[in-house]
Motif scaffolding. Structure first.
Motif, PDB file in Angstrom:
ATOM      1  N   GLU A  29      -3.748   1.764 -61.978  1.00  0.00           N
ATOM      2  CA  GLU A  29      -3.689   2.336 -61.213  1.00  0.00           C
ATOM      3  C   GLU A  29      -4.901   2.334 -60.361  1.00  0.00           C
ATOM      4  O   GLU A  29      -5.095   3.026 -59.652  1.00  0.00           O
ATOM      5  N   SER A  30      -4.508   1.168 -59.798  1.00  0.00           N
ATOM      6  CA  SER A  30      -5.278   0.989 -58.492  1.00  0.00           C
ATOM      7  C   SER A  30      -4.398   0.676 -57.741  1.00  0.00           C
ATOM      8  O   SER A  30      -3.041   0.120 -57.583  1.00  0.00           O
ATOM      9  N   ASP A  31      -4.615   1.761 -56.092  1.00  0.00           N
ATOM     10  CA  ASP A  31      -4.285   1.050 -54.908  1.00  0.00           C
ATOM     11  C   ASP A  31      -4.950   0.042 -54.043  1.00  0.00           C
ATOM     12  O   ASP A  31      -4.779   0.353 -53.150  1.00  0.00           O
ATOM     13  N   ARG A  32      -5.527  -0.764 -54.615  1.00  0.00           N
ATOM     14  CA  ARG A  32      -6.196  -1.889 -54.560  1.00  0.00           C
ATOM     15  C   ARG A  32      -6.265  -3.539 -54.269  1.00  0.00           C
ATOM     16  O   ARG A  32      -6.201  -4.054 -54.440  1.00  0.00           O
ATOM     17  N   ILE A  33      -4.798  -2.986 -55.155  1.00  0.00           N
ATOM     18  CA  ILE A  33      -3.663  -4.441 -55.284  1.00  0.00           C
ATOM     19  C   ILE A  33      -2.466  -4.661 -55.286  1.00  0.00           C
ATOM     20  O   ILE A  33      -1.466  -3.643 -54.624  1.00  0.00           O
ATOM     21  N   ALA A  34      -2.500  -5.906 -53.698  1.00  0.00           N
ATOM     22  CA  ALA A  34      -1.217  -5.306 -53.030  1.00  0.00           C
ATOM     23  C   ALA A  34      -0.531  -6.668 -53.200  1.00  0.00           C
ATOM     24  O   ALA A  34      -1.071  -7.465 -53.670  1.00  0.00           O
ATOM     25  N   LEU A  35       0.816  -6.882 -53.437  1.00  0.00           N
ATOM     26  CA  LEU A  35       1.713  -7.115 -54.040  1.00  0.00           C
ATOM     27  C   LEU A  35       3.211  -7.346 -52.684  1.00  0.00           C
ATOM     28  O   LEU A  35       3.612  -6.647 -51.984  1.00  0.00           O
ATOM     29  N   ALA A  44      -9.472  -5.294 -46.228  1.00  0.00           N
ATOM     30  CA  ALA A  44      -8.344  -5.690 -46.867  1.00  0.00           C
ATOM     31  C   ALA A  44      -7.168  -5.484 -46.028  1.00  0.00           C
ATOM     32  O   ALA A  44      -6.263  -6.496 -46.577  1.00  0.00           O
ATOM     33  N   GLY A  45      -7.303  -4.476 -45.684  1.00  0.00           N
ATOM     34  CA  GLY A  45      -5.434  -3.847 -45.300  1.00  0.00           C
ATOM     35  C   GLY A  45      -5.192  -5.188 -44.137  1.00  0.00           C
ATOM     36  O   GLY A  45      -3.796  -5.513 -44.248  1.00  0.00           O
ATOM     37  N   VAL A  46      -6.166  -5.154 -43.634  1.00  0.00           N
ATOM     38  CA  VAL A  46      -5.219  -6.061 -42.105  1.00  0.00           C
ATOM     39  C   VAL A  46      -5.476  -7.571 -42.964  1.00  0.00           C
ATOM     40  O   VAL A  46      -4.134  -7.691 -42.122  1.00  0.00           O
ATOM     41  N   VAL A  47      -6.234  -8.058 -43.256  1.00  0.00           N
ATOM     42  CA  VAL A  47      -5.440  -8.986 -44.367  1.00  0.00           C
ATOM     43  C   VAL A  47      -4.295  -9.284 -44.899  1.00  0.00           C
ATOM     44  O   VAL A  47      -3.626 -10.175 -44.438  1.00  0.00           O
ATOM     45  N   ALA A  48      -3.851  -7.831 -45.023  1.00  0.00           N
ATOM     46  CA  ALA A  48      -2.855  -8.158 -46.577  1.00  0.00           C
ATOM     47  C   ALA A  48      -1.696  -7.965 -45.160  1.00  0.00           C
ATOM     48  O   ALA A  48      -0.507  -8.361 -45.951  1.00  0.00           O
ATOM     49  N   SER A  49      -1.893  -7.283 -43.549  1.00  0.00           N
ATOM     50  CA  SER A  49      -0.733  -6.752 -42.880  1.00  0.00           C
ATOM     51  C   SER A  49      -0.158  -7.971 -42.021  1.00  0.00           C
ATOM     52  O   SER A  49       0.495  -8.353 -41.944  1.00  0.00           O
ATOM     53  N   ILE A  58      -2.474  -3.687 -40.151  1.00  0.00           N
ATOM     54  CA  ILE A  58      -1.442  -4.199 -38.270  1.00  0.00           C
ATOM     55  C   ILE A  58      -0.084  -4.291 -38.592  1.00  0.00           C
ATOM     56  O   ILE A  58      -0.079  -4.964 -39.722  1.00  0.00           O
ATOM     57  N   GLY A  59       0.473  -4.158 -37.615  1.00  0.00           N
ATOM     58  CA  GLY A  59       1.672  -4.564 -38.031  1.00  0.00           C
ATOM     59  C   GLY A  59       2.372  -3.153 -38.095  1.00  0.00           C
ATOM     60  O   GLY A  59       2.113  -1.749 -37.694  1.00  0.00           O
ATOM     61  N   ASP A  60       3.916  -2.490 -38.875  1.00  0.00           N
ATOM     62  CA  ASP A  60       4.175  -1.967 -38.885  1.00  0.00           C
ATOM     63  C   ASP A  60       4.282  -1.645 -40.340  1.00  0.00           C
ATOM     64  O   ASP A  60       4.933  -0.165 -40.478  1.00  0.00           O
ATOM     65  N   ARG A  61       3.758  -2.207 -40.995  1.00  0.00           N
ATOM     66  CA  ARG A  61       4.069  -1.576 -42.201  1.00  0.00           C
ATOM     67  C   ARG A  61       2.701  -1.698 -42.952  1.00  0.00           C
ATOM     68  O   ARG A  61       1.981  -2.996 -43.022  1.00  0.00           O
ATOM     69  N   CYS A  62       2.393  -0.702 -44.332  1.00  0.00           N
ATOM     70  CA  CYS A  62       0.911  -1.669 -44.802  1.00  0.00           C
ATOM     71  C   CYS A  62       1.176  -2.320 -46.176  1.00  0.00           C
ATOM     72  O   CYS A  62       1.862  -2.417 -46.523  1.00  0.00           O
ATOM     73  N   GLY A  63       0.119  -3.577 -45.672  1.00  0.00           N
ATOM     74  CA  GLY A  63       0.522  -4.662 -47.532  1.00  0.00           C
ATOM     75  C   GLY A  63       0.172  -3.597 -48.675  1.00  0.00           C
ATOM     76  O   GLY A  63       0.986  -4.540 -49.500  1.00  0.00           O
ATOM     77  N   PHE A  64      -0.507  -2.524 -48.614  1.00  0.00           N
ATOM     78  CA  PHE A  64      -0.730  -1.879 -49.839  1.00  0.00           C
ATOM     79  C   PHE A  64      -0.501  -1.127 -50.334  1.00  0.00           C
ATOM     80  O   PHE A  64       0.348  -0.963 -51.674  1.00  0.00           O
ATOM     81  N   CYS A  65       0.070   0.057 -49.805  1.00  0.00           N
ATOM     82  CA  CYS A  65       1.568   0.796 -50.438  1.00  0.00           C
ATOM     83  C   CYS A  65       2.622   1.291 -49.112  1.00  0.00           C
ATOM     84  O   CYS A  65       3.482   1.490 -50.140  1.00  0.00           O
ATOM     85  N   SER A  66       2.727   0.004 -49.174  1.00  0.00           N
ATOM     86  CA  SER A  66       4.213  -0.616 -47.932  1.00  0.00           C
ATOM     87  C   SER A  66       4.555   0.494 -47.183  1.00  0.00           C
ATOM     88  O   SER A  66       6.523   0.872 -46.860  1.00  0.00           O
ATOM     89  N   ALA A  67       3.659   2.030 -47.614  1.00  0.00           N
ATOM     90  CA  ALA A  67       4.116   2.670 -46.249  1.00  0.00           C
ATOM     91  C   ALA A  67       4.543   2.758 -45.113  1.00  0.00           C
ATOM     92  O   ALA A  67       3.758   0.916 -44.094  1.00  0.00           O
ATOM     93  N   ALA A  68       5.441   2.891 -43.876  1.00  0.00           N
ATOM     94  CA  ALA A  68       5.918   2.507 -42.922  1.00  0.00           C
ATOM     95  C   ALA A  68       4.644   2.921 -41.694  1.00  0.00           C
ATOM     96  O   ALA A  68       4.732   4.295 -41.866  1.00  0.00           O
ATOM     97  N   ILE A  69       5.030   2.670 -41.137  1.00  0.00           N
ATOM     98  CA  ILE A  69       3.755   3.330 -39.835  1.00  0.00           C
ATOM     99  C   ILE A  69       4.881   3.797 -38.201  1.00  0.00           C
ATOM    100  O   ILE A  69       6.078   2.608 -38.294  1.00  0.00           O
ATOM    101  N   ALA A  70       4.785   5.045 -38.220  1.00  0.00           N
ATOM    102  CA  ALA A  70       6.185   6.015 -36.752  1.00  0.00           C
ATOM    103  C   ALA A  70       5.166   5.571 -35.643  1.00  0.00           C
ATOM    104  O   ALA A  70       4.392   6.398 -35.636  1.00  0.00           O
ATOM    105  N   PRO A  71       5.171   5.938 -34.358  1.00  0.00           N
ATOM    106  CA  PRO A  71       6.030   4.917 -34.444  1.00  0.00           C
ATOM    107  C   PRO A  71       6.182   3.014 -34.811  1.00  0.00           C
ATOM    108  O   PRO A  71       4.759   2.879 -34.566  1.00  0.00           O
ATOM    109  N   PRO A  72       7.123   1.813 -34.456  1.00  0.00           N
ATOM    110  CA  PRO A  72       6.696   0.760 -35.178  1.00  0.00           C
ATOM    111  C   PRO A  72       5.945   0.282 -33.803  1.00  0.00           C
ATOM    112  O   PRO A  72       6.665   0.579 -33.002  1.00  0.00           O
TER     113      PRO A  72
END
Length: 312
Positions: free
Chosen positions: A76-82, A109-114, A282-296
């Motif tokens: 139940e971890s949101d701290r693992i990016a696949l 960590a979010g920046v490293v993943a994305s 960074i970019g248009d999508r989160c590496g951890f939860c895959s949520a898209a960022i709008a606008p791109p």
């Protein structure tokens, strides 16, 4: 505390380029490790590093990919990016090493993943193949398929950042350059055979991994044409024959080797905050939860970051 980088094969852990680059954790396939042990391994990485970024190839066996998602779900971890990658094995190993380099910088960590998606666009990944008859991960024209049955034929194939193909012939000779004549595409919708492999417009090094094919084209022709600063070699990854459809391959990848340039490139992109999990990215999508960022997000480059010579 550096973000942990994890992979699904030891072949994806290339030797570090400096003493500061940490190694990557190698996760085990389900047939080699019980689920309880896999959970313990992931939990320990989280306790030691806070966040874990897992990179794995798109051709990973389905059971192995399910194991990764099962571990994240049970913890139940949101701290693992696949992060699933379409890159060929050698280029994926280079990307893993670049993230290892960035993990000890002052990036979250979010920046490293994305950053994985951003840096993938600056990898020129391909191979010299003895046959393209079983190549199904890069579009190949019907003509090239037919020519691959001619004894002695060799092909230089570029898989990323955009597909291209050069027929080398029995002598293993064909030009490689900074631009390619791509035409309007083949009759079957794939890219046409080109006169040159399009190369990077910025300074790179070239990594080569030799399989069961004898050719000096990557070092004698490709490296000078792409004006690489250095050529290095490593063993062929175990997953390469499956990815390229043949054992008769010499895989190559051109990449940004300098951590200062990588740092400058990632820093040049505007930071966003994920509206779902709250991590910086960074970019248009989160590496951890895959949520898209709008606008791109359209990333901007720092002037001089990818020019040849000394970074500015």
């Amino acid at each position: 505390m550096p973000t942990a980088i994890a992979v699904t094969s030891p072949d994806l852990v290339l030797p570090p380029t400096d003493r500061q680059t940490p190694t990557a954790a190698v996760l085990q396939p389900p047939e080699q490790q019980p689920l309880g042990d896999a959970l313990s391994t992931a939990q320990l990485l989280l306790e030691q590093h806070g966040y874990v970024v897992v990179l794995y190839p798109a051709n990973l066996p389905a059971a192995y990919e399910r194991r990764l998602h099962t571990v994240r779900s049970l913890l139940e971890s949101d701290r693992i990016a696949l992060l699933r990658s379409e890159l060929p094995p050698l280029a994926l190993g280079v990307l893993v090493r670049q993230l290892r380099q960035l993990s000890v910088c002052d990036f979250s960590a979010g920046v490293v993943a994305s950053a994985a998606r951003l840096l993938s666009h600056y990898l020129y990944a391909g191979a010299v193949l003895g046959s393209v008859a079983k190549l199904d991960r890069v579009p190949v024209s019907l003509t090239s398929h037919a020519k691959s049955w001619v004894p002695g034929s060799q092909f230089a194939v570029l898989a990323a950042p955009s597909p291209a193909l050069v027929r080398l012939g029995s002598g293993g000779s064909a030009p490689a350059g900074k631009a390619a004549k791509t035409g309007k595409g083949g009759a079957d919708g794939g890219p046409r055979d080109v006169d040159q492999l399009p190369g990077p417009e910025f300074g790179t090094e070239l990594l080569i991994a030799r399989g069961q094919l004898t050719t000096d084209w990557p070092t004698a022709t490709l490296a000078p044409a792409w004006q690489v600063a250095a050529v290095r070699e490593c063993p062929l990854p175990a997953g390469s024959p499956d990815w390229w459809g043949t054992q008769r391959a010499v895989e190559f990848a051109a990449y940004l080797p300098d951590i200062t340039v990588l740092y400058q490139l990632v820093s040049s992109v505007r930071r966003e905050v994920c509206s779902w999990c709250g991590l910086d990215l960074i970019g248009d999508r989160c590496g951890f939860c895959s949520a898209a960022i709008a606008p791109p997000e359209t990333h901007r480059r720092v002037a001089g970051a990818l020019t040849r010579g000394t970074p500015t």
